[in-house]
Design an enzyme around this catalytic site. Structure first.
Site, PDB file in Angstrom:
ATOM      1  N   LEU A 157     -33.402 -30.919 -15.896  1.00 40.02           N
ATOM      2  CA  LEU A 157     -34.770 -31.423 -15.757  1.00 40.02           C
ATOM      3  C   LEU A 157     -35.744 -30.741 -16.707  1.00 40.02           C
ATOM      4  CD1 LEU A 157     -35.139 -32.195 -11.941  1.00 40.02           C
ATOM      5  CD2 LEU A 157     -34.855 -33.787 -13.838  1.00 40.02           C
ATOM      6  N   ARG A 205     -19.732 -22.991 -19.642  1.00 37.10           N
ATOM      7  CA  ARG A 205     -20.706 -23.513 -18.667  1.00 37.10           C
ATOM      8  C   ARG A 205     -20.301 -23.058 -17.281  1.00 37.10           C
ATOM      9  NH1 ARG A 205     -23.652 -29.378 -17.993  1.00 37.10           N
ATOM     10  NH2 ARG A 205     -25.040 -28.347 -19.462  1.00 37.10           N
ATOM     11  N   SER A 237     -26.565 -32.051 -23.933  1.00 37.78           N
ATOM     12  CA  SER A 237     -25.749 -31.585 -22.817  1.00 37.78           C
ATOM     13  C   SER A 237     -24.531 -32.505 -22.678  1.00 37.78           C
ATOM     14  CB  SER A 237     -26.595 -31.643 -21.536  1.00 37.78           C
ATOM     15  OG  SER A 237     -26.106 -30.751 -20.566  1.00 37.78           O
ATOM     16  N   PRO A 238     -23.386 -31.950 -22.280  1.00 32.92           N
ATOM     17  CA  PRO A 238     -22.195 -32.795 -22.143  1.00 32.92           C
ATOM     18  C   PRO A 238     -22.400 -33.866 -21.073  1.00 32.92           C
ATOM     19  CG  PRO A 238     -21.826 -30.611 -21.176  1.00 32.92           C
ATOM     20  CD  PRO A 238     -23.119 -30.543 -21.910  1.00 32.92           C
ATOM     21  N   GLY A 289     -29.933 -33.548 -20.983  1.00 27.98           N
ATOM     22  CA  GLY A 289     -28.976 -34.567 -20.583  1.00 27.98           C
ATOM     23  C   GLY A 289     -29.645 -35.927 -20.525  1.00 27.98           C
ATOM     24  N   TYR A 324     -15.418 -28.069 -10.839  1.00 27.52           N
ATOM     25  CA  TYR A 324     -14.156 -28.459 -11.468  1.00 27.52           C
ATOM     26  C   TYR A 324     -13.210 -27.257 -11.456  1.00 27.52           C
ATOM     27  CZ  TYR A 324     -16.681 -32.694 -12.289  1.00 27.52           C
ATOM     28  OH  TYR A 324     -17.401 -33.835 -12.061  1.00 27.52           O
ATOM     29  N   GLN A 345     -16.814 -30.092 -25.141  1.00 25.90           N
ATOM     30  CA  GLN A 345     -16.642 -29.420 -23.854  1.00 25.90           C
ATOM     31  C   GLN A 345     -15.199 -29.625 -23.399  1.00 25.90           C
ATOM     32  OE1 GLN A 345     -18.376 -30.834 -20.070  1.00 25.90           O
ATOM     33  NE2 GLN A 345     -19.179 -28.763 -19.747  1.00 25.90           N
TER      34      GLN A 345
HETATM   35  C1  LIG Z   1     -24.126 -39.400 -17.000  1.00 19.32           C
HETATM   36  C2  LIG Z   1     -23.942 -37.926 -16.851  1.00 19.32           C
HETATM   37  C3  LIG Z   1     -22.723 -37.360 -17.142  1.00 19.32           C
HETATM   38  C4  LIG Z   1     -22.525 -35.981 -17.062  1.00 19.32           C
HETATM   39  N1  LIG Z   1     -21.329 -35.434 -17.445  1.00 19.32           N
HETATM   40  C5  LIG Z   1     -21.204 -34.085 -17.546  1.00 19.32           C
HETATM   41  C6  LIG Z   1     -20.069 -33.513 -18.162  1.00 19.32           C
HETATM   42  O1  LIG Z   1     -19.188 -34.202 -18.678  1.00 19.32           O
HETATM   43  N2  LIG Z   1     -19.988 -32.161 -18.209  1.00 19.32           N
HETATM   44  C7  LIG Z   1     -20.976 -31.361 -17.700  1.00 19.32           C
HETATM   45  O2  LIG Z   1     -20.843 -30.142 -17.757  1.00 19.32           O
HETATM   46  N3  LIG Z   1     -22.084 -31.891 -17.145  1.00 19.32           N
HETATM   47  C8  LIG Z   1     -22.228 -33.223 -17.092  1.00 19.32           C
HETATM   48  N4  LIG Z   1     -23.401 -33.764 -16.622  1.00 19.32           N
HETATM   49  C9  LIG Z   1     -24.527 -32.858 -16.296  1.00 19.32           C
HETATM   50  C10 LIG Z   1     -25.448 -32.731 -17.526  1.00 19.32           C
HETATM   51  O3  LIG Z   1     -24.784 -32.144 -18.626  1.00 19.32           O
HETATM   52  C11 LIG Z   1     -26.699 -31.890 -17.193  1.00 19.32           C
HETATM   53  O4  LIG Z   1     -26.283 -30.583 -16.905  1.00 19.32           O
HETATM   54  C12 LIG Z   1     -27.470 -32.452 -15.988  1.00 19.32           C
HETATM   55  O5  LIG Z   1     -27.628 -33.845 -16.113  1.00 19.32           O
HETATM   56  C13 LIG Z   1     -28.841 -31.805 -15.863  1.00 19.32           C
HETATM   57  O6  LIG Z   1     -29.585 -31.962 -17.053  1.00 19.32           O
HETATM   58  P1  LIG Z   1     -30.707 -33.126 -17.242  1.00 19.32           P
HETATM   59  O7  LIG Z   1     -31.697 -32.964 -16.113  1.00 19.32           O
HETATM   60  O8  LIG Z   1     -31.299 -32.853 -18.592  1.00 19.32           O
HETATM   61  O9  LIG Z   1     -30.000 -34.452 -17.179  1.00 19.32           O
HETATM   62  C14 LIG Z   1     -23.592 -35.146 -16.647  1.00 19.32           C
HETATM   63  C15 LIG Z   1     -24.822 -35.724 -16.320  1.00 19.32           C
HETATM   64  C16 LIG Z   1     -25.016 -37.089 -16.441  1.00 19.32           C
HETATM   65  C17 LIG Z   1     -26.371 -37.662 -16.133  1.00 19.32           C
END
Ligand SMILES: Cc1cc2nc3c(=O)[nH]c(=O)nc-3n(C[C@H](O)[C@H](O)[C@H](O)COP(=O)(O)O)c2cc1C
Length: 353
Positions: free
Chosen positions: A299, A228, A22-23, A321, A181, A99
């Site tokens: 999650l 997204r 994930s980004p 992520g 955004y 992204q």
């Molecule tokens: C450190 C960090 C940076 C993130 N930056 C972005 C981002 O640049 N672009 C985006 O769409 N989501 C961003 N997210 C959201 C994640 O891509 C993801 O959708 C979110 O953390 C939920 O997934 P997870 O539970 O697996 O972490 C970020 C999340 C974290 C923790």
């Protein structure tokens, strides 16, 4: 047979499995130029077995950066700096994805470890822009309301960013239209009060998303394109799942291949209570409602859970992520847990269970 570790092809590009990175912003670039940190961070996750390694939100203009330390893709110098990183990701059997982003009124903030608050232009920040002159929250700057011509300039910037990304070697593009955004700000009736063709009705509010997707598709005709979205913003009268499905249908017609289903981020009063797989049901609803491939995210941390999301038809791929920050080798470990025989990097083969 693990479905999670079954390859998937979108628009002719094959990924070795359905565990994608994930980004995630790293807030570690200067002038948008990726560096050694991005090489090691993204490179490790390619070594760790992910099918697709996606960059953080990478801005298509300097003032579209969430923080002054975000990566960018607005000049040839950026294209050049991304090339070795892209090459390394690909050399490890993963597909490099980028992204493309613009933060709109939520731009020019500090890194989380420096408090995350807005950075004024005098302190190295920049003027923020948005669909309407409404600040994100108390203490945030009032954005400059973009003129119609400025909206079109941003659409062009997305297309130019896409073209540079392809030149850099990225093989999948994702447009960021989630998390409050710029594009999401246009989608929501709470943040878009415009009276020109980019506001008002559902058609007006979604116009920037659809036109930007078309512009990217034209600039990169053969490259898989994901978008997204926040499938809901958790606020009464705001952007919701029904509109998300309608938008996904329009995006599919515009040449988009996959919808990445996230949620929230547009309004500070949102009521968001996450639990394991909290966005998976929305992915299924978009997948079935719009008849388009989807990514589920949020999650998902257990191999069996990820497997069931794919095998149960909730999504075509899962994006991880934070779990991939904890463990860049999660895909290799998950393959072992699911009895899928995947290749390990030759250098690490003596450690393969
Ligand atoms: C450190 C960090 C940076 C993130 N930056 C972005 C981002 O640049 N672009 C985006 O769409 N989501 C961003 N997210 C959201 C994640 O891509 C993801 O959708 C979110 O953390 C939920 O997934 P997870 O539970 O697996 O972490 C970020 C999340 C974290 C923790």
């Amino acid at each position: 047979m693990s479905e999670l570790f079954t390859p998937i092809t979108i628009r002719g590009v094959e990924a070795r499995n359905r565990v994608w990175v994930s980004p995630m912003c790293e807030y570690s670039a200067d002038d948008g130029i990726p560096n050694d940190w991005h090489m090691v961070h993204l490179g490790s996750r390619a070594v760790g077995g992910a099918g697709v390694v996606m960059t953080e939100a990478t801005s298509v203009t300097p003032e579209g950066r969430i923080t002054p330390w975000d990566t960018g893709i607005w000049s040839e110098s950026h294209t050049t700096a991304w090339k070795p990183i892209v090459r390394f990701i690909e050399s490890q059997g993963a597909v490099p994805a980028i992204q493309l982003a613009h933060a709109g009124r939520k731009a020019s903030t500090n890194a989380p470890w420096r408090g995350g608050k807005p950075v004024a232009p005098a302190d190295g920040g920049y003027e923020v822009v948005g669909p309407s002159a409404l600040p994100f929250n108390d203490g945030y700057p009032t954005p400059h309301e973009m003129s119609t011509a400025e909206v079109r300039d941003v659409i062009d910037a997305f297309a130019e960013g896409a073209q540079r990304s392809v030149e850099a070697g990225f093989r999948i593009l994702e447009m960021h239209a989630a998390h409050g955004y710029l594009v999401h700000q246009f989608l929501s009736p709470h943040t878009n009060k415009r009276t020109d063709e980019y506001g008002g009705s559902f058609e007006g509010r979604t116009r920037i998303a659809v036109e930007a997707a078309r512009a990217i598709r034209e600039a990169a005709p053969d490259t898989p394109l994901m978008v997204r979205i926040s499938t809901t913003e958790y606020v009464e009268g705001g952007w919701d799942l029904e509109q998300s499905i309608a938008l996904a249908t329009l995006l599919k017609d515009a040449g988009v291949d996959m919808i990445d289903c996230s949620s929230g981020g547009n309004l500070p009063q949102q009521q968001l209570h996450p639990y394991p797989g909290y966005q998976v049901a929305a992915s299924r609803a978009v997948r079935e409602g719009a008849g388009i491939a989807t990514a589920a995210v949020g999650l998902i941390v257990e191999p069996n859970h990820a497997e069931s999301v794919i095998a149960g038809g909730d999504a075509d791929v899962v994006l991880l992520g934070r779990e991939l920050l904890r463990d860049p080798y999660w895909p290799l470990h998950a393959a072992t847990a699911l009895h899928a025989d995947v290749e390990w990097p030759v250098q690490y083969q003596r450690a393969k269970p």
